[in-house]
Design a protein around this motif. Structure first.
Motif, short mmCIF file in Angstrom:
data_model
loop_
_atom_site.label_atom_id
_atom_site.label_comp_id
_atom_site.label_asym_id
_atom_site.label_seq_id
_atom_site.Cartn_x
_atom_site.Cartn_y
_atom_site.Cartn_z
N GLN A 84 -1.32 7.31 1.90
CA GLN A 84 -3.07 7.99 2.74
C GLN A 84 -4.32 7.40 2.99
O GLN A 84 -3.90 5.94 2.82
CB GLN A 84 -3.59 8.35 0.72
N ILE A 85 -3.84 8.18 4.17
CA ILE A 85 -5.09 7.51 5.02
C ILE A 85 -6.50 7.53 4.03
O ILE A 85 -6.89 8.32 3.74
CB ILE A 85 -5.39 8.07 6.35
N SER A 86 -7.61 6.26 3.71
CA SER A 86 -8.37 6.41 2.65
C SER A 86 -9.65 5.62 3.08
O SER A 86 -8.86 4.29 3.71
CB SER A 86 -8.06 6.48 1.51
N ASP A 87 -10.72 5.80 3.18
CA ASP A 87 -11.93 5.11 2.53
C ASP A 87 -12.65 4.89 1.46
O ASP A 87 -12.82 5.97 0.84
CB ASP A 87 -12.82 5.57 3.82
N LEU A 127 -1.50 5.38 9.06
CA LEU A 127 0.08 5.34 9.47
C LEU A 127 0.45 6.82 8.94
O LEU A 127 0.12 7.37 8.09
CB LEU A 127 0.78 4.45 8.45
N SER A 128 1.56 7.35 8.86
CA SER A 128 2.39 8.47 8.30
C SER A 128 3.13 7.71 7.71
O SER A 128 3.17 6.31 7.82
CB SER A 128 3.55 8.67 9.21
N ASP A 129 4.27 8.10 6.51
CA ASP A 129 4.58 8.06 5.58
C ASP A 129 6.02 6.87 6.01
O ASP A 129 5.93 5.87 5.08
CB ASP A 129 5.86 9.03 4.58
N GLU A 130 6.85 7.70 6.91
CA GLU A 130 7.32 6.46 7.02
C GLU A 130 6.98 5.08 7.85
O GLU A 130 7.93 4.55 7.74
CB GLU A 130 8.18 7.76 8.75
N GLU A 131 5.66 5.11 8.73
CA GLU A 131 5.43 4.41 9.39
C GLU A 131 5.05 3.37 8.20
O GLU A 131 4.86 1.89 8.74
CB GLU A 131 4.42 4.48 10.33
N PHE A 132 4.38 3.87 7.21
CA PHE A 132 3.92 2.93 5.88
C PHE A 132 5.29 2.02 5.16
O PHE A 132 5.43 0.81 5.34
CB PHE A 132 3.71 3.69 4.99
N ARG A 133 6.84 3.06 5.15
CA ARG A 133 7.79 2.53 4.51
C ARG A 133 8.69 1.04 5.43
O ARG A 133 8.78 0.60 5.32
CB ARG A 133 8.63 3.73 4.43
N GLU A 134 8.59 1.61 6.71
CA GLU A 134 8.42 0.37 7.59
C GLU A 134 8.47 -0.75 7.59
O GLU A 134 8.81 -1.69 7.72
CB GLU A 134 8.75 1.34 9.36
#
Length: 515
Positions: A93-96, A56-63
């Motif tokens: 943050q894309i994370s594992d 996800l982008s920051d904007e997609e996460f915010r949505e």
């Protein structure tokens, strides 16, 4: 609670939410943080960093978070202007969590924010993930030196905290080696509910109840947390938990401790938690033979809820068709100390019950000498104190009074403290209270390591007995009932019956809320 808003305003804060794309953040955490922002309870400089494997982008996460806030916030849909200001503090943050680069990147983000703010922030790591990931995340936070400042870093762990006594001890030992106890926040959202917090105020801010709060005047105590909902899409998780682990080990025992604890000498976190753990240590442990007489279990079958047919537990997604997991548990406990010796504490919890409710009922002993003729007492009841946590928030004392008229006829009347009728403003959600306490370092409403282990120690004989012997009559209660017959027998043997709220309060339930 101490007044702390002036304290937190000066302290920049970073929320790092592991499992940022998960249901807990979507339904509870993000709406809670947003409401704290609207109430001016967050510092000027703050940031929310959600982590997850979803791209996800920051904007997609915010949505995504906005969608959850609009659906689940007690304030309703977010105001466009307020959200536009708030969302600039939200990042993804894309994370594992099992890879080291996750923590290296986190460290870089934290250092950059500290540089921009020109002040070292406090960092709250919220582990909104499966408990299987607790050890790996904790080890990596420590090894990457993300928690070195003991005063400015905190870790929040959701339940379940361990699967049994052995696993809880192992997890506590690991965390104790990596962090200071004051950095560790074991959260039980039930303790953040307004009515639950009010139990201490009710008990220790009023002098009239203390002389009655003992075995000389109280006959028995009931604690019930019942749900109309089934397991839904949590079948896979629930198969490894069951009602005893999922609800009794934490929620119900914490409520019991608040009712039974001795008065603390002050409102400090350690003093309050000391008194709670005293209760757990004083509770009578069951032998193998005593489990059968003092604890019962059940599993719901198919039935009808409000005109809709619902499946039985064994037909739910992710559930073994021959499952031995209990969806209902009830037990009779005793507290072996001077205050409570001989007073039974009955607890019960279950899914697919007739009513969604969380109620504590304290029944007082009958009058020592009855002076009224029998015809005056058709509706006679013993005095009872009822603390309702859900669906309504109220505390009511049930008394006997004369009914208006020429004849002496008695009936039960209620003296009621009702939140909706007393206060004009809306009570904060439990997570709002607990997140604010985490920000200011107040651990009063959070469980300490010895509390968790004492609760598991109490329940292990029941867990072991139920795991060792398969129930041959599951399912043994239908949906929209009050549970299995054995639960009624458990309390009826002592001459009592389970207390339930009037059905007129039934419609207060929140759609889909897991209690």
């Amino acid at each position: 609670m101490p007044s702390i808003k002036t304290t937190i305003k000066a302290q920049p804060t970073i929320f790092v939410i592991f499992g940022g794309t998960g249901d807990l953040n979507w339904r509870k955490l993000a709406p809670a943080i947003y409401n704290l922002y609207l109430e001016n309870s967050l510092p000027e400089n703050f940031a929310i960093i959600g982590t997850g494997r979803t791209k996800l982008s920051d904007e997609e996460f915010r949505e995504k978070l906005l969608e959850g806030i609009n659906k689940f916030s007690r304030r309703g849909k977010a105001d466009k202007k307020d959200w536009a200001q708030f969302c600039h503090h939200v990042f993804y943050q894309i994370s594992d969590v099992q890879k080291e680069e996750t923590y290296t990147e986190l460290r870089g983000r934290i250092e950059k924010l500290a540089k921009d703010w020109k002040q070292e922030p406090q960092v709250i790591y919220y582990l909104a993930v499966s408990p299987n990931f607790f050890p790996v995340i904790a080890r990596n936070i420590a090894s990457h030196k993300l928690s070195e400042n003991v005063d400015n870093t905190r870790l929040v762990f959701e339940k379940p905290f361990g699967h049994d006594l052995e696993s809880s001890k192992a997890l506590n030992q690991l965390l104790g080696e990596l962090f200071d106890e004051k950095q560790i926040y074991r959260i039980d959202h039930y303790l953040g509910k307004e009515t639950v917090q009010n139990i201490m105020a009710f008990r220790f801010a009023n002098s009239l109840f203390e002389p009655l709060w003992n075995r000389n005047h109280i006959e028995h105590v009931q604690i019930s947390v019942t749900e109309q909902l089934g397991v839904g899409d949590r079948g896979g998780y629930y198969e490894g938990a069951g009602a005893l682990r999922d609800m009794v080990q934490n929620h119900l025992l914490q409520l019991l401790c608040l009712i039974a604890m001795e008065a603390p000498t002050n409102f400090g976190a350690e003093e309050v938690r000391n008194r709670k753990v005293d209760v757990l240590h004083a509770m009578r442990r069951f032998s193998k033979e005593e489990v059968r007489l003092n604890a019962v279990r059940g599993q719901y079958g198919q039935g009808w809820i409000e005109g809709k047919e619902v499946p039985g537990y064994r037909e739910e997604e992710g559930v073994d068709p021959d499952s031995n997991t209990e969806t209902f548990a009830a037990a009779k406990f005793f507290i072996d100390n001077w205050r409570w010796q001989g007073v039974p504490f009955y607890v019960r919890t279950g899914k697919r019950m007739h009513q969604t409710a969380s109620v504590i009922s304290i029944q007082f002993k009958d009058v020592p000498h009855f002076i009224f003729p029998p015809e005056t007492t058709e509706t006679w009841q013993q005095n009872r104190l009822v603390i309702s946590i859900q669906p309504e928030m109220s505390i009511r004392l049930q008394l006997q009074a004369k009914r208006p008229g020429l004849e002496m006829v008695l009936n039960t009347v209620d003296m009621v403290f009702d939140y909706k009728g007393t206060y004009a403003f809306e009570a904060p959600e439990a997570y709002e209270t607990l997140l604010l306490d985490t920000m200011v370092g107040d651990q009063t409403l959070f469980m300490r390591a010895d509390q968790v282990e004492a609760a598991w120690d109490l329940l292990m004989p029941i867990l072991n007995a139920w795991q060792a012997k398969k129930s041959l009559n599951f399912p043994n209660y239908s949906a929209d009932s009050w549970g299995p017959e054995v639960a009624e027998a458990l309390i009826a043997r002592d001459g009592f019956h389970w207390f339930s709220l009037p059905l007129s309060t039934k419609k207060y339930t929140k759609d889909g809320e897991h209690i």
